[in-house]
Design an enzyme around this catalytic site. Structure first.
Site, PDB file in Angstrom:
ATOM      1  N   PRO A 268     -15.093  27.390 -18.727  1.00 40.04           N
ATOM      2  CG  PRO A 268     -14.266  29.690 -18.264  1.00 40.04           C
ATOM      3  CD  PRO A 268     -14.010  28.134 -19.076  1.00 40.04           C
TER       4      PRO A 268
ATOM      5  CB  SER B 267     -23.660  19.857 -21.688  1.00 40.28           C
ATOM      6  OG  SER B 267     -24.264  20.034 -20.433  1.00 40.28           O
TER       7      SER B 267
ATOM      8  N   GLY C 126     -15.780   4.365 -18.010  1.00 40.09           N
ATOM      9  CA  GLY C 126     -15.605   4.569 -16.394  1.00 40.09           C
ATOM     10  C   GLY C 126     -15.972   5.605 -15.519  1.00 40.09           C
ATOM     11  N   GLY C 127     -15.708   6.643 -15.894  1.00 41.16           N
ATOM     12  CA  GLY C 127     -16.106   7.874 -14.708  1.00 41.16           C
ATOM     13  C   GLY C 127     -17.020   8.163 -14.263  1.00 41.16           C
TER      14      GLY C 127
ATOM     15  CD  GLU D 291     -16.301  12.241 -13.825  1.00 38.18           C
ATOM     16  OE1 GLU D 291     -16.255  13.514 -14.499  1.00 38.18           O
ATOM     17  OE2 GLU D 291     -15.764  11.177 -13.039  1.00 38.18           O
TER      18      GLU D 291
ATOM     19  CG  HIS E 224     -31.155  10.709  11.090  1.00 37.62           C
ATOM     20  ND1 HIS E 224     -31.035   9.685   9.348  1.00 37.62           N
ATOM     21  CD2 HIS E 224     -29.936  10.087  11.641  1.00 37.62           C
ATOM     22  CE1 HIS E 224     -30.007   8.856  10.074  1.00 37.62           C
ATOM     23  NE2 HIS E 224     -29.188   9.363  11.009  1.00 37.62           N
TER      24      HIS E 224
ATOM     25  CG  PHE F 167     -17.420  23.632 -12.646  1.00 36.40           C
ATOM     26  CD1 PHE F 167     -16.510  24.601 -11.434  1.00 36.40           C
ATOM     27  CD2 PHE F 167     -17.342  23.700 -13.790  1.00 36.40           C
ATOM     28  CE1 PHE F 167     -17.723  25.782 -11.772  1.00 36.40           C
ATOM     29  CE2 PHE F 167     -18.454  24.672 -13.839  1.00 36.40           C
ATOM     30  CZ  PHE F 167     -18.743  25.405 -12.666  1.00 36.40           C
TER      31      PHE F 167
END
Length: 389
Positions: free
Chosen positions: A137, A141, A249-250, A372, A347, A165
């Site tokens: 929480p 970052s 990698g994420g 990420e 659309h 999260f």
């Protein structure tokens, strides 16, 4: 004289036959198993575990996990192909699978042989589902400021704190948790593999989100949760390093998921514009709209090129791999969200209706610019590489 043979030993801008086969296999699977259900899963907030396990049968539960523990042992470049392909069917489900792969890789790369053999075979089949627990929480970052604490008590650690999260939380069987074992800052963080049924773990409500509704997102709370000391990955104090290595990698994976979602949005637009007529012509006959399609296709190809470059750098462990991964994550997720948004605009009113699937892609891709590592943090990583701290 320059040697003309020096640059022709291997194709740098083309995929090999095996890579094409893997990509096409994943694309067919996504079209058959994910795409027909994606809107319904989103509306019902259904987490399609059974379908993900079918993907795992094909090797997609442990894409870049070592073969000796059941993984496919593919490259990071191969993984970007797979996650892009899966995301054409559903970005949300592909993104969860990418997080599961990231968490499993952390065990593979930093775990002992006993840890690897204990956890990875069932993670590769997705009999066990993994979650990555870094964010808190008060520490998003600024991840190195995390407060969850792990205190050594004999042959165990006692964990207290809250993670926020967390994708897959509640359905997850394995939590890869970063917790503080030492002092302030990155050097005080260690990583633990925590079974989901550990006493002292509780869960927050399944968050109501703009997108990503086909995977649960909850807080994970640790209240005197005892974790065996043998579940610590590596030495004390290297947890932040492990977490950041996973995120390299994420970031590639989540960028690939953005690319797949945007590719699907472009394809839906092309099909719609061949059918829809206005002012006596098909929409795809208007030059202004053709130019927009051209820009969308160019953005996707530029994204793909940078993504593959970064993935290849990570495969080779190049010195600038982290910076390239940050560049790719920022550029691809921004560009692909814009492509999806343009597809919705093409659309017209129908793009705003759920049954066409476009508005879902827009909602799903928006969070890729946040997780990420936010795209602002990606810029910071790149900037520091240029001008220093």
């Amino acid at each position: 004289m320059l040697d003309p043979s020096a640059g022709v030993s291997a194709p740098q801008f083309a995929l090999g036959e095996d890579q094409i086969a893997v990509r096409d296999m994943a694309r067919v699977f996504a079209a058959e198993m994910f795409a027909p259900n994606a809107v319904a899963w989103d509306e019902a907030r259904h987490f399609p575990v059974a379908e993900m396990r079918k993907a795992a049968v094909l090797g997609m539960g442990g894409v870049y996990i070592s073969a000796d523990v059941g993984g496919s042992a593919l490259s990071r470049l191969d993984a970007t192909l797979i996650f892009e392909a899966l995301a054409t069917g559903c970005p949300t489900v592909a993104a969860y699978m990418s997080i599961h792969n990231m968490a499993a890789w952390m065990i593979d790369a930093y775990g002992s042989d006993a840890q690897r053999k204990s956890w990875l075979p069932k993670l590769c089949t997705m009999e066990l589902l993994a979650s990555y627990c870094l964010t808190e929480p008060g520490a998003g970052s600024d991840a190195a400021a995390l407060m969850t604490r792990a205190v050594r008590d004999g042959d165990a650690y006692v964990l207290n704190g809250q993670k926020q999260f967390i994708s897959g939380a509640g359905a997850g069987d394995v939590y890869v948790v970063m917790a503080r074992t030492g002092g302030a800052g990155p050097a005080g963080i260690s990583t633990f593999v925590v079974p989901g049924d550990t006493a002292g773990i509780s869960l927050g409500a399944n968050e109501r989100k703009m997108g990503w509704n086909a995977q649960p997102t909850r807080a994970v709370v640790f209240s005197d949760a005892r974790v065996p000391a043998e579940n610590r990955l590596g030495d004390e104090g290297i947890g932040f390093k492990i977490a950041m290595a996973g995120l390299d990698g994420g970031r590639l994976n989540i960028a690939a998921c953005s690319l797949g979602g945007a590719q699907s949005a472009l394809e839906k637009s092309l099909a719609y514009m061949k059918e829809r007529r206005a002012f006596g012509k098909r929409l795809d006959e208007f030059q202004a709209l053709q130019f927009r399609l051209a820009d969308m296709a160019t953005a996707l190809e530029a994204s793909r090129t940078l993504l593959w470059r970064a993935a290849a750098a990570l495969d080779r462990n190049e010195a600038n791999a982290t910076v390239l991964c940050a560049m790719a994550k920022r550029f691809v997720t921004d560009a692909c969200f814009e492509v999806a948004n343009q597809a919705l605009q093409l659309h017209g009113g129908y793009g705003y209706l759920s049954e066409f699937g476009i508005e879902k892609i827009v909602r799903d891709l928006r969070v890729h610019q946040i997780l990420e590592g936010t795209n602002e943090i990606m810029r910071l990583i790149v900037a520091r590489s240029l001008v220093g701290r």
